[in-house]
Design an enzyme around this catalytic site. Structure first.
Site, PDB file in Angstrom:
ATOM      1  N   HIS A 261       0.907  -1.370   0.226  1.00  0.00           N
ATOM      2  CA  HIS A 261      -0.088  -0.149   0.037  1.00  0.00           C
ATOM      3  C   HIS A 261       0.772   1.355  -0.126  1.00  0.00           C
ATOM      4  CE1 HIS A 261      -3.632  -2.146   0.377  1.00  0.00           C
ATOM      5  NE2 HIS A 261      -3.294  -2.710   1.741  1.00  0.00           N
TER       6      HIS A 261
ATOM      7  N   HIS B  62      -6.030  -7.376  -0.599  1.00  0.00           N
ATOM      8  CA  HIS B  62      -6.159  -5.940  -1.086  1.00  0.00           C
ATOM      9  C   HIS B  62      -5.403  -5.633  -2.303  1.00  0.00           C
ATOM     10  CE1 HIS B  62      -6.823  -6.111   3.502  1.00  0.00           C
ATOM     11  NE2 HIS B  62      -7.841  -5.601   3.201  1.00  0.00           N
TER      12      HIS B  62
HETATM   13  N1  Q9C Z   1     -12.352  -2.195   8.139  1.00  0.00           N
HETATM   14  C1  Q9C Z   1      -2.525  -5.201   4.198  1.00  0.00           C
HETATM   15  O1  Q9C Z   1      -3.229  -6.179   4.209  1.00  0.00           O
HETATM   16  N2  Q9C Z   1      -7.978  -1.209   7.339  1.00  0.00           N
HETATM   17  N3  Q9C Z   1      -3.094  -4.064   4.600  1.00  0.00           N
HETATM   18  C2  Q9C Z   1      -9.077  -1.691   6.527  1.00  0.00           C
HETATM   19  C3  Q9C Z   1     -11.043  -2.526   7.875  1.00  0.00           C
HETATM   20  C4  Q9C Z   1      -6.691  -1.292   6.270  1.00  0.00           C
HETATM   21  C5  Q9C Z   1      -4.601  -4.012   4.716  1.00  0.00           C
HETATM   22  C6  Q9C Z   1     -10.188  -1.195   7.324  1.00  0.00           C
HETATM   23  C7  Q9C Z   1      -6.340  -2.418   5.930  1.00  0.00           C
HETATM   24  C8  Q9C Z   1      -5.058  -2.589   5.362  1.00  0.00           C
HETATM   25  C9  Q9C Z   1      -1.322  -5.108   3.814  1.00  0.00           C
HETATM   26 ZN    ZN Z   2      -4.127  -7.006   2.463  1.00  0.00          ZN
END
Ligand code: Q9C
Ligand code: ZN
Length: 364
Positions: free
Chosen positions: A171, A209
């Site tokens: 990200h 993601h």
């Molecule tokens: N309701 C990775 O898997 N928050 N990052 C999401 C959840 C951020 C995920 C909100 C998720 C980031 C590397």
């Molecule tokens: Zn992820």
């Protein structure tokens, strides 16, 4: 050491990137991105006897600066000490409260950010999921070194090396942290492969993601292919990128491939989309190892995601990726169902390191 062991690059530096909180549905909860994630994966892999644990080598800041702006490096390196020096309670993680939306910055003075780095949090961070504590900068640096050391091992001749990166990276953009990520480990490895002479590098991202940071970094590049399977951003983080219509720009048009998946996607449907991804990678004809952004948050019981993969599916995915016949630098990204992470990582990596068709050939 048996020669068939797979290098497992890991470090304890991440243990100090702990005590983190995030906001979930308006409530402060322990951060899903926890130190136990890496610990259980390491222990499960070592228990198989098939992995050789190795510490990362220090690669210095230059490979990071080849991908990220110097001001972001400076920010990550010093924001915590700046905050504490100016009265921040060291028992609490830093989180931004005001976001600089650069795309809508008419009338703002972008060349005059506050001198105190903790007051610039919202200029370099795009969400409320990326808290910073005293150990964050050294953990982020070690995570990059883990990724680069894994790449070194593959360039040295290993068919597969696994970098147990924590914090994750996909990200993080050129000038932005977010989504638990600070430095983009996979992008840094891809760029380092180009710097070492590769003409074409492919990145496959199977984290749940969309890797918005990786996409941004290589958006206009024709020499780095970015292919991602991920939850449909119309319903899930990071919401604003990862749509199938995003294909790159300028000479990079077509070198970004997004394959969004509906909620509830199971193993069979996943494998069929993965087939498309692998076709795109095969057609690209990279002359460097495959860089794999590896997340296990596609698991059915992941607490913040919505796909439906089972542990057995990770073996199928690993076998499918192995059919490319490419050496692989596998780098850990997400995955938050802590109790299942060890089994999922072992299932995936075991299938990737010793594809079923090749196993018979190893027998005497
Ligand atoms: N309701 C990775 O898997 N928050 N990052 C999401 C959840 C951020 C995920 C909100 C998720 C980031 C590397
Ligand atoms: Zn992820």
């Amino acid at each position: 050491m048996p020669t068939n062991q797979t290098p497992l690059i890991a470090s304890d530096a991440h243990l100090a990137h702990a005590g983190l909180i995030e906001l979930l549905a308006g409530q402060e909860v322990p951060c899903f991105e926890s130190p136990q994630r890496a610990t259980v994966i390491r222990d499960a892999l070592l228990a198989t006897g098939d992995y050789a644990l190795e510490a990362p080598e220090d690669h210095g800041p230059d490979p990071i600066a080849a991908v990220h702006e110097l001001e972001l490096l400076d920010f990550v390196e010093h924001v915590w000490t700046d905050a504490v020096a100016h009265g921040w309670d060291a028992a609490r993680p830093l989180l931004p409260d005001t976001f600089l939306l650069r795309g809508y910055a008419a009338g703002m003075t972008l060349d005059q950010l506050p001198a105190k780095r903790h007051l610039r949090l919202g200029a370099y961070c795009f969400d409320t999921a990326t808290p910073i504590v005293a150990g964050t900068a050294s953990a982020a640096r070690a995570s990059v070194d883990i990724a680069l050391t894994a790449a070194d091992r593959v360039l040295d001749g290993a068919q597969l090396a696994y970098g147990l990166c924590r914090p994750p990276g996909h990200h993080a953009g050129r000038n932005l942290i977010g989504g638990y990520c600070f430095f983009n480990n996979a992008a840094i490895v891809a760029e380092s492969l180009v710097a070492r002479g590769a003409a074409r590098v492919a990145i496959l991202d199977v984290d749940f993601h969309h890797g918005n940071g990786t996409q941004q970094i290589f958006w206009r590049r024709s020499d780095v292919l970015y292919v991602s399977l991920h939850g449909d951003p119309g319903g899930i983080y990071p919401y604003y990128s990862g749509y199938a219509t995003e294909r790159g720009a300028d000479s990079g048009e077509g070198a970004t491939v997004n394959l969004p998946l509906p909620a509830g996607t199971d193993g069979d449907a996943y494998l069929s989309s993965l087939g498309e991804a692998l076709e795109a990678i095969a057609a690209f004809d990279a002359d460097a190892p495959l860089v794999l952004s590896l997340g296990f948050d596609t698991y059915h019981a992941d607490p913040i995601c919505n796909l439906a993969l089972q542990t057995d599916d990770y073996a199928r995915i690993g076998s499918a990726i192995a059919t490319l016949g490419m050496p692989v630098v596998a780098l850990q990204e997400g995955g938050y169902a802590v109790d299942a992470l060890g089994a999922n990582a072992a299932a995936f990596l075991d299938a990737l390191r010793a594809p079923r068709s090749a196993r018979g050939q190893d027998m005497p």
